[in-house]
Write a protein that holds these residues in place. Sequence first.
Motif, PDB file in Angstrom:
ATOM      1  N   ARG A 116     -47.461  28.487 -52.561  1.00  0.00           N
ATOM      2  CA  ARG A 116     -45.841  28.646 -52.475  1.00  0.00           C
ATOM      3  C   ARG A 116     -45.435  28.203 -50.961  1.00  0.00           C
ATOM      4  NH1 ARG A 116     -45.594  34.847 -52.693  1.00  0.00           N
ATOM      5  NH2 ARG A 116     -47.936  34.860 -52.394  1.00  0.00           N
ATOM      6  N   GLU A 132     -40.148  23.559 -58.428  1.00  0.00           N
ATOM      7  CA  GLU A 132     -39.028  23.709 -59.385  1.00  0.00           C
ATOM      8  C   GLU A 132     -38.548  25.255 -59.333  1.00  0.00           C
ATOM      9  OE1 GLU A 132     -36.667  21.534 -60.152  1.00  0.00           O
ATOM     10  OE2 GLU A 132     -37.833  20.013 -59.166  1.00  0.00           O
ATOM     11  N   ASP A 133     -39.382  26.081 -59.548  1.00  0.00           N
ATOM     12  CA  ASP A 133     -39.160  27.399 -59.669  1.00  0.00           C
ATOM     13  C   ASP A 133     -38.805  27.955 -58.101  1.00  0.00           C
ATOM     14  OD1 ASP A 133     -39.756  30.261 -61.033  1.00  0.00           O
ATOM     15  OD2 ASP A 133     -40.982  30.606 -59.402  1.00  0.00           O
ATOM     16  N   LEU A 134     -39.269  27.902 -57.019  1.00  0.00           N
ATOM     17  CA  LEU A 134     -38.786  28.016 -55.833  1.00  0.00           C
ATOM     18  C   LEU A 134     -37.510  27.531 -55.450  1.00  0.00           C
ATOM     19  CD1 LEU A 134     -42.224  27.893 -53.896  1.00  0.00           C
ATOM     20  CD2 LEU A 134     -41.082  29.798 -54.404  1.00  0.00           C
ATOM     21  N   LYS A 135     -37.296  26.556 -55.936  1.00  0.00           N
ATOM     22  CA  LYS A 135     -35.978  25.852 -55.657  1.00  0.00           C
ATOM     23  C   LYS A 135     -34.746  26.641 -56.525  1.00  0.00           C
ATOM     24  CE  LYS A 135     -33.298  21.372 -56.115  1.00  0.00           C
ATOM     25  NZ  LYS A 135     -33.303  19.979 -56.401  1.00  0.00           N
ATOM     26  N   ALA A 136     -35.259  27.009 -57.544  1.00  0.00           N
ATOM     27  CA  ALA A 136     -34.150  27.653 -58.629  1.00  0.00           C
ATOM     28  C   ALA A 136     -34.137  29.256 -58.267  1.00  0.00           C
ATOM     29  CB  ALA A 136     -34.791  27.604 -59.931  1.00  0.00           C
ATOM     30  N   ARG A 137     -35.039  29.870 -57.824  1.00  0.00           N
ATOM     31  CA  ARG A 137     -35.226  31.410 -57.617  1.00  0.00           C
ATOM     32  C   ARG A 137     -35.525  31.759 -56.218  1.00  0.00           C
ATOM     33  NH1 ARG A 137     -38.307  34.816 -60.761  1.00  0.00           N
ATOM     34  NH2 ARG A 137     -40.132  33.652 -60.301  1.00  0.00           N
ATOM     35  N   GLY A 138     -35.733  30.789 -55.465  1.00  0.00           N
ATOM     36  CA  GLY A 138     -36.277  30.967 -54.284  1.00  0.00           C
ATOM     37  C   GLY A 138     -37.679  31.978 -54.126  1.00  0.00           C
ATOM     38  N   GLN A 139     -37.978  32.588 -53.067  1.00  0.00           N
ATOM     39  CA  GLN A 139     -39.475  33.262 -52.710  1.00  0.00           C
ATOM     40  C   GLN A 139     -39.142  34.552 -53.346  1.00  0.00           C
ATOM     41  OE1 GLN A 139     -40.526  33.405 -48.764  1.00  0.00           O
ATOM     42  NE2 GLN A 139     -42.210  34.472 -49.256  1.00  0.00           N
ATOM     43  N   GLN A 140     -39.846  35.175 -54.419  1.00  0.00           N
ATOM     44  CA  GLN A 140     -39.731  36.235 -54.949  1.00  0.00           C
ATOM     45  C   GLN A 140     -40.865  37.209 -54.227  1.00  0.00           C
ATOM     46  OE1 GLN A 140     -37.553  37.178 -57.540  1.00  0.00           O
ATOM     47  NE2 GLN A 140     -36.975  35.197 -56.632  1.00  0.00           N
TER      48      GLN A 140
END
Length: 445
Positions: free
Chosen positions: A128, A103-111
Amino acid sequence: MHVPVPALDPNRSVSLAARLGDPPRTMPVPAWPRPDKELPVVNLEVAWVRFSTINHRTKAEQIRERRKSGRDDLFARSPLEKEAQDAQYHILRQQNGFAELKEDLKARGQQEPAIVTADGVLINGNRRSAAMRSLFVDDDVRSARYVRCLVLPSDATAEELVDLETELQVAKDFKQDYSWINEALLIEELYERENKNFKRVAERVHRTVSDVRAYYDKIQQVHQLVALSKGTREYVDFIPNESAFDELAKHIKNKTEAEAQNVKDVYFIGTLTGVEYRNLRHLRRPDAAALVLEEIRNDSRLEAVLDEATNSSGAEKRDDDDLLDAFIDDEPRDSEPLSGLLQLVAATDKEATIKLGDGSPIEANQLFSGLRRSITNAATEAKEDTRDRKEITAPLERADAAIGEIGRMIQALPRARRYDDWDEAAFASKVEHLEKLLLKAKGRS
């Protein structure tokens, strides 16, 4: 000791090299152990990169999968091929927090970029990348198709890879991605690699020597239980029991051989049967085994199992002497009857049925619940006994403390009386108060 890294796949190495620019774009990686910290950056398809099968974050889970498949070489024979990769992907998807990571990757992308070997094996960023692959393949999230990666030199060694993983993942935030079991397994590996020097290991993982030693001691206890179980228990089964192993390892360190083994047998059986560590901690005492045995013998069914286990083990030496006899001497010990019971409990599957000497069976879940109840009752008795003992000894301990303070007061008195502003009257009042308290302590007030 130099451990060579697995041979690079030449076809994949050529393919990855062709994707780098000329000159390639680079980023510094301070954790990379070589003086040149700049590594090339490239975007790779999540379906193309390969998961690391030497990832310490999943070591305990890999042990479980190897046993389940009956393949000791599951992750080693062809680590980049489908069978090993699918097994590793399954492990990563089953880890706690995977759905939240997606969910975090979907919302913010790869950081942050992942790090791969020269043939595209992930050294950092396995979770990741697995989450991005799941987003792309399962959820059709097109933005997750590529994972940004930093590429290591083709001559990177196994030691360098472990050092990089330790610095990036372990030293900074062990608890986020590592279970304590996998953390301890890595510390154990580093300990062997660093010539059994806890100080050097502590420097590697940025922790104290006492912390590192504690993890090492805890994993030795788990090794023993897993070996005793003969395949019925996995390392991952003991992830919820860190507090129990921690308390056990600390308690037995400086105890006599007899007390250490007594407490150890009780803790092991208690852990295997689901006794809460908050109860087990009350049995950190020399008579722990005797208290538990008394409770077991109050239950005829449990006593029958105890006798069966004792008779089965008899006078024979255990096959696991090298693992479990570190604290045993040649003298009889109170917990000896628990040795056979421990072997039986450890090697019994939770769904099994145990046949007793008279032919009557007992279900494993009944045995475990009965033992859990007996150990809990023994712990309650021990707790009450400890409380009673504290109530008995408290006046004497406080008297000792008061005697010490009065002695120090007498020593300080001559120095205080040298000063002009010393208040002798106030001091006399304090002494009078002390005399009244002493009379009350004598029962004369």
